[in-house]
Scaffold this active site. Structure first.
Site: not given
Ligand SMILES: [Zn+2]
Length: 431
Positions: A388
């Protein structure tokens, strides 16, 4: 000019100071999207209620939306707090940046396709490009795209074959399965450039390409990226694919979440048709998911038993990273359960080696079914991670960071992590 941008970036991390500093906010006051912190909000409850919910990254959950969305939250008893703008200041006008770009420099699908073609032409001894399947729109004759993969290695006979019994171990990087997570496709672009340009001059890259196959799918969800890019300097918030069958959702809420659609432990949350995490009508129902899963099975042999607790052996080869935004996280499986996966220690050890470069937090996913990395670890046993990229606020935060953040932040932070993943492909669980 540089100083002024720096000052603005500092201001952007402060909630409430933001709205007045961007022309975007002034131009479209009623529909301007923000990230809202929702104290006391539960990710699943809000998601099933149709809100666009994101990781709080340590703080309260965040909901993306305009004032109307905030009003709906307030109607349900929440007290949303405006956290940051979605759109950052676009430094260069579209005319000043390269063709086939948007939002200050992000590359369109066409630009990515041209990039792969030109890299393959420039480095024929190192690369091979593959069409691994069709986007949803292409399967319907509505335009759309092929989904492209590139294999990068110092090619010997038999290399870059779609055959799981490869001589060299493999590292696969995929990006923009969620279209609006703009930094991810650009990271894949820079990775491709780094490892092709570096062969023969950069000792680390040369060693990796002599011994390892690097595979990259820079855009898993090209239809979605077309939709996002159509917003130009205000990219549309398209996360899912373009499948609008049976949907009466507002644009860009239709589509299937390709990172909830995989065939491993498919099902569970994500049943709301217009929800951002809509899982689809069945396991691997979408052509993009089918293409990815077929391709993964062509790259990697099945090295883990069928049981939930079967351990992938220490001789396992293969690493897969799927790039997402945002949260500054390195997330190994499982998603489908909070229980630790049977290779948790090995996955954490390699995760921590990568963390040494990007500083992200290594934490198991949990609470998501049908994700790509659950498929590649669960079905095939290879070491798999969701990255992320980036924080939730500031000029380099959220889904739409300023394009300059690619050079100032995302690439320098993640280059070493990707090189580490590539070097680990031969034995990811043998730390
Ligand atoms: Zn995503």
């Amino acid at each position: 000019m540089k100083l002024r941008i720096g000052v603005l970036a500092a201001a952007l991390v402060l909630p409430f100071a933001v709205a007045s500093t961007t022309s975007v906010a002034q131009a479209r006051p009623d529909s301007t999207p923000y990230y809202w912190q929702v104290p006391g909000g539960d990710e699943h409850v809000l998601s099933e209620a149709g809100f666009d919910v994101e990781h709080g990254a340590g703080g309260p959950v965040q909901v993306v939306g305009d004032q109307g969305v905030a009003n709906r939250l307030m109607g349900l008893g929440y007290r949303p707090v405006k956290y940051d703008t979605v759109y950052k200041q676009v430094v260069a006008s579209r005319a000043e940046v390269a063709a086939d770009t948007y939002y200050g420099g992000y590359h369109t699908v066409t630009a990515h396709e041209n990039h792969l073609t030109s890299v393959a032409a420039a480095y024929p001894a190192l690369t091979q490009v593959f069409d691994i399947g069709d986007s949803w729109r292409k399967t319907r004759g509505q335009g759309g795209h092929d989904i492209w993969a590139i294999c990068i290695t110092k090619k010997k006979a038999g290399d870059c074959a779609l055959n799981p019994n490869s001589a060299k171990p493999r590292f696969a990087l995929i990006a923009q399965i969620h279209a609006r997570e703009l930094a991810t496709g650009e990271l894949a672009w820079k990775w491709i450039d780094h490892v092709t340009k570096g062969y023969g001059t950069d000792a680390e890259v040369t060693s990796i390409l002599d011994t390892t196959e690097l595979w990259v799918v820079p855009i898993v969800n090209p239809d979605g990226v077309d939709i996002a890019a159509s917003g130009g300097n205000q990219p549309l918030m398209q996360r899912k694919n373009a499948n609008n069958t049976g949907a009466s959702c507002s644009t860009p809420s239709y589509g299937i979440d390709l990172n909830r659609n995989s065939s491993f432990k498919w099902g569970g949350a994500g049943t709301s048709r217009c929800g951002e995490t809509y899982q689809g009508t069945g396991a691997a129902s979408e052509p993009e998911t089918k293409a990815l899963e077929t391709w993964f099975k062509q790259l990697f042999p099945d090295q883990r038993g069928p049981g939930d607790n079967d351990v992938a052996p220490v001789t396992t080869k293969g690493v897969m990273i799927t790039a997402h935004s945002y949260g500054n996280l390195i997330m190994p499986p499982w998603g489908w359960t909070w229980n630790a996966n049977p290779n948790a220690a090995g996955l954490a050890a390699l995760g921590n080696k990568m963390k040494a470069f990007n500083g992200y937090t290594v934490v198991a996913e949990g609470d998501t079914t049908g994700t790509t990395d659950d498929f590649t670890y669960g079905n095939l046993g290879i070491a798999s991670y969701t990255f992320e990229l980036g924080s939730g606020s500031g000029s380099c935060g959220g889904f739409f960071p300023q394009y300059s953040c690619m050079d100032s932040l995302f690439w320098p932070k993640n280059k070493g992590a990707l090189l580490t993943a590539a070097k680990a492909a031969k034995a990811p669980y043998a730390s």
